[in-house]
Design an enzyme around this catalytic site. Sequence first.
Site, mmCIF file in Angstrom:
data_model
loop_
_atom_site.group_PDB
_atom_site.id
_atom_site.type_symbol
_atom_site.label_atom_id
_atom_site.label_comp_id
_atom_site.label_asym_id
_atom_site.label_seq_id
_atom_site.Cartn_x
_atom_site.Cartn_y
_atom_site.Cartn_z
ATOM 1 N N LEU B 14 0.849 -1.195 0.000
ATOM 2 C CA LEU B 14 0.000 0.000 0.000
ATOM 3 C C LEU B 14 0.884 1.245 0.000
ATOM 4 C CD1 LEU B 14 -2.956 -0.021 -0.363
ATOM 5 C CD2 LEU B 14 -3.285 0.173 2.086
ATOM 6 N N HIS B 15 1.605 1.421 -1.106
ATOM 7 C CA HIS B 15 2.492 2.566 -1.303
ATOM 8 C C HIS B 15 2.207 3.166 -2.659
ATOM 9 C CE1 HIS B 15 5.280 0.149 1.397
ATOM 10 N NE2 HIS B 15 4.923 1.205 2.078
ATOM 11 N N ALA B 16 2.896 4.290 -2.922
ATOM 12 C CA ALA B 16 2.904 4.890 -4.258
ATOM 13 C C ALA B 16 1.513 4.967 -4.858
ATOM 14 C CB ALA B 16 3.863 4.127 -5.165
#
Lengths: 571, 88
Positions: B14-16
């Site tokens: 759950l990044h970028a």
Amino acid sequence: MRLVGKPVSKGVVIGEVLLYEPFKATPVVTYIEKSNVEQAVRAYEETRARAKAELDELEARMLERDPDKAAIIYAHREILLDPAMDEEIRNLIQNDLMSPDAAIDQTYSTYIMVLGKSKNEMMRERASDLRDVKTRLLRCWAGEKEQNLSSLEKPVIVVADDLYPSDTVSLDRENVLGIVTQVGGATSHTAIIARSYEIPAVLGIPNAMTKLTAGEQVVLDAVTGEVITGSGEEELAAYRAKAEKVKAELLETKTYLATEPVTTDGRHISVRLNVAAANDHELSGAEYADGCGLFRTEFLYLNGDHLPTEDEQYETYKKVLEAFGDKPVILRTMDIGGDKQLDRLELPKEDNPFLGIRGLRLSLVRPELFRAQIRAALRASVHGNLRIMMPMVGALDEIRKAKAFIAEQGAALDAEGIPWNHEVPVGIMIEVPSVALIADLVADEVDFVSVGTNDLTQYLCAADRMNPAVKPYYQDYHPGVFRMLGHIAKTFGAAGKPVSVCGELGGDTLAIPVLVGLGIDKLSMGLASMAAAKRVIRGLNMDEARALAEEVKNMKTETEIRARLEAFAAR
Amino acid sequence: MYSKQIKIQNKTGLHARPASEFVSQAGKFKSKIELQRVGEEDKYNAKSIIMLLSLGLAQGEEAVLYADGEDEKEAVETLADLIASFKE
């Protein structure tokens, strides 16, 4: 008034001064009266709305011009509108009675710290986005306008203390007529950018920011290195004429780009291209060059949001090798350290980075980085005429270690059944005086050498090339530099090992006759210097070059040498 | 209050871009939405990109998605589907 500095990119222009002073936030923690809370919250909301309006406008402008940049702006707005941070800022104002700027500063700084400490590369990158948004908010709070060089309203001469890559990457090339900075010399980032964009530039004028006034008309003579203010009509007319003449001269020089660099007595001097970004503009020079004499690989590490993987490096190396076909490409392994620091490597801070862990020294202490680079290079070697060169070498055991490391990676590729060219020549940069002095001992163990004159000069003269205070001690034309070059050319030449010069001196039209005279027949330079270099070579004969080199080696001071070289160029 | 356990399947976590997409979807619901890593106590505001990044859910990690409000059920189901759909 005449201000004098160092001309680093030729041309003469007349235009209005733009004093470029990016906003620097210096918030102090201050508190408000309880009765003013509502007013403070409203002031915060207005600041945030102004910042949002700026981002909206920027995004709209960037969508067509530069979609990558628009995506960054989008991310900035997402941060600006973040509900969690917004709530925290409001709480600090309402409950802790902090002034809005202090609340903004504290909230953002906390998250910058949290994200900055993350082990995840991408999250650390977000910390820098947060920093940008924080600066924007604090600047809007201070009521100051945004200054950036990416979209100017009218043509200007930019006057700044220094320009950073973040300023120049999106430079409005149509409206920046000229560049003047207080710091920096011929080898600085600004100089390289100015030359590649063909924008006249004079660097290293102390106090230019205070001596020049925003909006005043000045003449920038980047031939003599002067900024002239208060010119009368007559003087202006004379400079307009000079501007035309210099422009015509530069255009004529350009016609030399496609010619063969051969002396009047028929000696071919190899003119090669320095590659630093591997973009299309740069690689368009491949067809006019005898190869790539210096493929700087640092940009792979310094740009982007993560360290380059082996596969990413392989793709870039392949692209460059293919651009040069069967012409040689000298890939220099990463030269990080010194003035090219890389935060994400989290290296210990050094008092003297130029004398610290940089170049090959860094590769040897971070074998995982070196391994990825060497594997990528060897894998790419089947796509062209690759050579590998190591920077910042001071002694033979370093060369042996590096060669053993390369051999090990080659053996690993063999074991995995991955093809590579087993004959890839391996050489070194000559920058450290100790290795230059043992040239005869080194010659047997390398396939070629290339002299990095910027660093060689700084180490010979013991003058930090980034420190303006010691600029007079950093002498490009110090007789010691030419003597050292003579020694290097003679010793490696006698052993049959090719010697080239890939530092700034290699593309310096005044110095080229001396280099050729010293026996250096391979020069590597940026695309912007190539046409002028070929022009000089085509006007030169070997006898006069040798005589000039002998003469210069026996001159006593840099001033004397410079005067002689200028006279020679005007002969 | 409505909740559901989810597992991060995509490589980026759950990044970028995935985080960005998640936040913009979460922002469309009226309910208060939170994420909590399985085994931990802290709940993170799932409408905040900064909170989401600070939580830093990586591939293979499990978390509980909470929503509280008039559209809580729809919010949790939609967002859980979104997380399952991430490819990159």
